[in-house]
Scaffold this motif. Structure first.
Motif, PDB file in Angstrom:
ATOM      1  N   ASP A   1       0.811  -1.226   0.000  1.00  0.00           N
ATOM      2  CA  ASP A   1       0.000   0.000   0.000  1.00  0.00           C
ATOM      3  C   ASP A   1       0.839   1.270   0.000  1.00  0.00           C
ATOM      4  N   ARG A   2       2.158   1.140   0.008  1.00  0.00           N
ATOM      5  CA  ARG A   2       2.985   2.353   0.112  1.00  0.00           C
ATOM      6  C   ARG A   2       2.967   3.177  -1.159  1.00  0.00           C
ATOM      7  N   ARG A   3       2.801   2.517  -2.290  1.00  0.00           N
ATOM      8  CA  ARG A   3       2.741   3.277  -3.541  1.00  0.00           C
ATOM      9  C   ARG A   3       1.517   4.193  -3.551  1.00  0.00           C
ATOM     10  N   ARG A   4       0.378   3.660  -3.116  1.00  0.00           N
ATOM     11  CA  ARG A   4      -0.808   4.522  -3.092  1.00  0.00           C
ATOM     12  C   ARG A   4      -0.724   5.555  -1.972  1.00  0.00           C
ATOM     13  N   THR A   5       0.021   5.237  -0.899  1.00  0.00           N
ATOM     14  CA  THR A   5       0.237   6.233   0.151  1.00  0.00           C
ATOM     15  C   THR A   5       1.038   7.409  -0.386  1.00  0.00           C
TER      16      THR A   5
ATOM     17  N   ALA B   1      11.846   1.596   5.759  1.00  0.00           N
ATOM     18  CA  ALA B   1      10.554   1.429   5.090  1.00  0.00           C
ATOM     19  C   ALA B   1      10.509   2.093   3.716  1.00  0.00           C
ATOM     20  N   VAL B   2      11.192   3.211   3.550  1.00  0.00           N
ATOM     21  CA  VAL B   2      11.176   3.912   2.267  1.00  0.00           C
ATOM     22  C   VAL B   2      12.601   4.297   1.898  1.00  0.00           C
ATOM     23  N   ARG B   3      12.834   4.411   0.613  1.00  0.00           N
ATOM     24  CA  ARG B   3      14.180   4.737   0.148  1.00  0.00           C
ATOM     25  C   ARG B   3      14.543   6.172   0.521  1.00  0.00           C
ATOM     26  N   GLU B   4      15.843   6.433   0.548  1.00  0.00           N
ATOM     27  CA  GLU B   4      16.312   7.791   0.792  1.00  0.00           C
ATOM     28  C   GLU B   4      15.838   8.685  -0.348  1.00  0.00           C
ATOM     29  N   GLY B   5      15.409   9.874  -0.017  1.00  0.00           N
ATOM     30  CA  GLY B   5      14.911  10.782  -1.031  1.00  0.00           C
ATOM     31  C   GLY B   5      13.505  10.474  -1.501  1.00  0.00           C
ATOM     32  N   TRP B   6      12.746   9.722  -0.699  1.00  0.00           N
ATOM     33  CA  TRP B   6      11.402   9.278  -1.078  1.00  0.00           C
ATOM     34  C   TRP B   6      10.502  10.446  -1.469  1.00  0.00           C
TER      35      TRP B   6
ATOM     36  N   VAL C   1       0.368  -5.386   8.932  1.00  0.00           N
ATOM     37  CA  VAL C   1       1.419  -5.113   7.964  1.00  0.00           C
ATOM     38  C   VAL C   1       1.540  -6.235   6.944  1.00  0.00           C
ATOM     39  N   GLY C   2       0.473  -6.886   6.629  1.00  0.00           N
ATOM     40  CA  GLY C   2       0.475  -7.838   5.536  1.00  0.00           C
ATOM     41  C   GLY C   2       0.807  -9.244   5.936  1.00  0.00           C
ATOM     42  N   LEU C   3       1.989  -9.475   6.539  1.00  0.00           N
ATOM     43  CA  LEU C   3       2.419 -10.830   6.883  1.00  0.00           C
ATOM     44  C   LEU C   3       2.134 -11.178   8.335  1.00  0.00           C
TER      45      LEU C   3
END
Length: 851
Positions: free
Chosen positions: A406-410, A434-439, A545-547
């Motif tokens: 769901d992070r892409r839609r977030t 959780a997210v890449r640098e420069g997200w 968180v999915g899993l």
């Protein structure tokens, strides 16, 4: 509230004008009155005389804004007048409604008498926000016509510039000009709303001691909205004003909630240059504002409208958002955060919102942040109105708590908000993995990261925690605090664990629940920490968180143990991602229920994001956030595999010391006895390692409550031959065993002078700062030989810490000499007031160290 006589000021700068006292020493006036005068002066009727001022802020753009803020050298009115000042509230026009009954009091030329003496004039009229819409200035129309023009053709209102304009007791603006074409029948006014849009003006007000507060010049609808906003601010302060320590289990069953004001500690943030423009007055040639390498939160956040805040599990991200919410809602902001003045904070926890399906649209934010108030009539359209005008502060918490799918839609949701409402303020939090640098760098976000707590932070946190728990009214709690503060510095296992607020809170809670006695070993502390991080924290926060599921919840400790043990066996601190995947891939066939959850790579990614124990220093590597947790988990794996020979064969290596100590703690009684026997036998067989291995065996007893009596007797006998040392020679030999000695050395009580001296020699020879609390206990020893050793060893420790804990406590009335070996020692001794007998060794003597 009407203007009081004692707040009406005459200002003398480039020209004479009027002003108004915001506080007893802060004056609001027009910028053109001050002009380029470096030191304008101000006088107030019945005040303390004509006093020089400095110009804290001024802007005269000949159109929209003409105002200045002056700070006097001292109060302009006597104390009794200052004490009578009523709180000042600014008034901002939100519509074009004309406001009759407006008034301004100043010193216009028309009020000069025949002798040239000046007096005040109270101008009554109508404030008209709908006039001069293009220039942005309001108009004050006089109700009584225009005064006669002077013979020289100038304005009869000259000197009125800078007068404050009030409507219904609210400060609505500052008189700035007598416009041409209206026969002196009106004055133009810089409106309060213009000044409130100036970040630098609000910051200077805060620094000068005036806390800006505003209300609207309101229509009935606006009055309804303001009443709603007051309720909302109270709700935000009440809800965010408590700090909840999630996952703590106190044996006394007491609550887990603490007042945020008492418990909050400002931590350090670090970051790289951000892409957004600097706040006004910040300078910079390329339009970027560099974030210093490490600053306290309120300094690092200063001026930034868009921030992505990274931090490990328990590092204080959510608490920092709570602090921002409460301080913004109260309007009690530090100067650096003046750009948030007038904003309304909305806390949006993503872990809750994502469970509802589609992420909320703006008008649904209120239901998420303050559900009970969402149905109030005044709330309709309120959020979008605030977002449009840029006075909403969106505190979006926990990107890492959103399932990866769901992070892409977030991200798309966030960018839609930014596109629609670019002027709003945003702070978004996430764990680094959780997210890449420069997200969000392409959206103008500054990235900041919470740093681990320093030793000073840890001690301050312990004090605040116990203050929140009620130490002011409990001698027992104060005792708990003092013993824990000493233990965190003295015991490196505690010190290495206490690097973030979550773990510090856990240690404080355990210390309190045990009535000031932490576990004799570390095992229970680590078990509680792992239970907190791996299971209870997310379960109690209701994160999906999915899993997630009972199978993975129960297996994640075993999976982490395998990664930890691989690192230990290979003498590594990091593992490549693909190797960690291989380790899990080999383990999953024995865990079919876990394997059904996903691939080894899926499960590893889940462990990185949710465990709080693993992190990614680079995209291709992993390590444990604390080496302590690696050793704890790896030791359990070694015990499960019965790898006792491997453990004992590495026992002389200080990198394996903690592993072996914790393996003894993990092992069941029979296995524990076998491990200790092997350790003693190797020590007996190897002269070069005897001291170290026998002392290590003694230190291992700290981890256990049950051990074979025969083995315990052997271990204690071996240690008794070494601790405490009997003389200087044995002390130096003992120190060769390293830092492990510090856990075994006794305090001075009951020791002879010779043995006390030997203990101090051993501790100072190890030369680790964790010896300082022990050495501090010897500082008042009656033996000058003991104190002389303490004075001589200063250069082996942190200068200031040792000076405070040891040097400053050494009695010297028997002629004790203090040894200064560098300029830092000399400066520290000077701060302590100097000493009568000082020896310089390797330092150039100045006159600061001597008494």
């Amino acid at each position: 509230m009407h203007p009081a006589r004692e707040r009406i000021a005459a200002v003398f700068g480039r020209r004479q004008g009027s002003g108004y006292l915001l506080t007893p020493n802060v004056v609001l006036t027009a910028a053109h009155v001050v002009g380029d005068c470096d030191a304008p002066s101000v006088i107030v009727p019945g005040g303390t005389g004509r006093i020089r001022c400095r110009v804290a802020w001024a802007r005269d753009d000949d159109r929209r804004c003409d105002a200045a803020l002056l700070v006097a050298e001292r109060d302009l009115v006597p104390p009794q007048a200052a004490a009578a000042f009523e709180p000042l509230v600014w008034g901002r026009a939100y519509d074009l409604r004309a406001w009759p009954g407006a008034q301004a009091i100043g010193y216009p030329q028309v009020q000069r008498d025949a002798g040239g003496e000046l007096d005040t004039e109270q101008v009554l009229g109508t404030l008209k926000p709908g006039s001069n819409l293009l220039s942005g200035r309001h108009v004050l129309d006089s109700d009584y016509g225009a005064p006669g023009a002077p013979g020289d053709g100038g304005s009869p209102w000259a000197g009125m510039s800078g007068a404050a304009v009030f409507v219904d007791g609210l400060l609505a603006g500052v008189v700035c000009a007598d416009p041409n074409g209206w026969r002196h029948g009106r004055l133009t006014v810089t409106p309060a709303a213009t000044l409130w849009s100036e970040f630098s003006f609000l910051s200077e007000c805060l620094m000068a001691g005036h806390k800006p507060e505003s209300r609207s010049l309101a229509s009935p609808r606006q009055l309804e909205i303001e009443a709603f906003e007051r309720r909302l601010r109270d709700y935000v302060v009440g809800k965010a004003g408590e700090l909840t320590i999630i996952g703590l289990t106190l044996s006394d069953g007491e609550g887990e909630t603490w007042p945020l004001d008492a418990a909050y500690l400002s931590l350090e943030l670090t970051g790289a240059p951000g892409p957004e423009a600097p706040p006004e007055g910040a300078g910079g040639d390329d339009g970027r504002r560099a974030v210093p390498s490490a600053r306290r939160a309120e300094e690092a956040l200063a001026g930034h409208r868009r921030v992505l805040l990274r931090g490990a599990a328990g590092s204080g991200k959510t608490t920092l958002l709570q602090w921002l919410a409460t301080t913004t809602a109260r309007g009690d902001l530090p100067p650096g955060l003046g750009h948030l003045s007038g904003c309304m904070p909305l806390m949006l926890p993503l872990r809750t919102l994502i469970r509802r399906g589609a992420l909320p649209q703006p008008e649904e934010f209120l239901a998420a942040a303050a559900g009970p108030l969402a149905g109030v009539p005044a709330a309709q359209g309120w959020v979008t109105g605030r977002l449009n005008e840029g006075t909403a502060l969106l505190l979006i918490d926990g990107v890492d708590e959103v399932p990866e799918a769901d992070r892409r839609r977030t991200l798309a949701w966030v960018k839609d908000l930014l596109a629609a409402y670019p002027d709003a303020r945003y702070v978004i939090t996430t764990r680094p993995s959780a997210v890449r640098e420069g997200w969000l760098s392409d959206a103008g976000f500054t990235e900041l990261e919470l740093l681990p707590m320093s030793r000073g932070d840890v001690l301050a946190f312990i004090d605040r925690w116990h203050t929140a728990a009620g130490q002011e009214h409990s001698e027992r709690l104060r005792t708990f605090k003092e013993s824990l503060s000493a233990a965190v510095v003295a015991k490196r296992d505690l010190g290495r664990l206490a690097t973030n607020p979550l773990m510090c809170a856990l240690i404080c809670a355990l210390n309190r629940s045990r009535r000031g006695y932490l576990p004799h070993g570390r095992m229970e502390l680590y078990r509680a920490a792992l239970d907190l991080l791996l299971i209870r924290r997310d379960r109690e926060r209701e994160i999906e968180v999915g899993l997630e599921g009972p199978e993975l919840e129960q297996a994640q400790t075993a999976l982490l143990q395998k990664i930890a043990y691989w690192l230990i066996r290979n003498g590594r601190a990091e593992i490549e991602w693909h190797k960690a995947v291989e380790i899990l891939d080999r383990a999953l066939p024995a865990m079919p229920a876990v394997a059904a959850k996903g691939s080894a790579e899926d499960i590893l990614r889940h462990l990185v994001v949710r465990s709080g124990l693993l992190r990614q220093p680079t995209s291709e590597t992993l390590d444990f956030i604390h080496r302590t947790f690696q050793d704890y988990l790896g030791a359990q794996a070694a015990v499960d595999d019965w790898d006792f020979d491997l453990l004992v064969n590495h026992a002389h290596d200080d990198q394996w010391e903690d592993v072996l100590r914790m393996a003894v703690g993990h092992a069941p009684p029979r296995a524990r006895a076998e491990l200790l026997r092997k350790l003693l036998e190797r020590g007996d067989a190897e002269d070069t390692n005897r001291h170290r291995l026998h002392l290590l065996a003694a230190a291992c007893l700290e981890q256990v409550t049950e051990v074979d009596p025969e083995v315990r007797t052997r271990v204690e006998k071996a240690a008794a031959e070494l601790v405490p040392p009997r003389d200087t020679e044995s002390a130096k030999a003992l120190a060769e065993a390293g830092r492990i000695v510090l856990d075994l050395l006794p305090g001075p009580e009951g020791l002879s002078d010779e043995v006390a001296h030997a203990v101090v020699v051993a501790a100072t020879t190890v030369a680790d700062d964790r010896a300082i609390p022990l050495l501090s206990r010897y500082a008042t020893h009656p033996s000058r030989q003991v104190r002389a050793q303490l004075a001589w060893a200063w250069d082996r420790f942190d200068t200031d810490h040792y000076a405070h804990a040891v040097i400053g406590r050494l009695p010297y009335d028997d002629g004790l000499a203090f040894v200064v070996k560098n300029s830092a020692h000399e400066a520290a001794l000077k701060r302590l007031g100097g000493r009568p007998e000082v020896w310089f060794r390797g330092a150039t003597p100045g006159d600061g160290a001597r008494g």
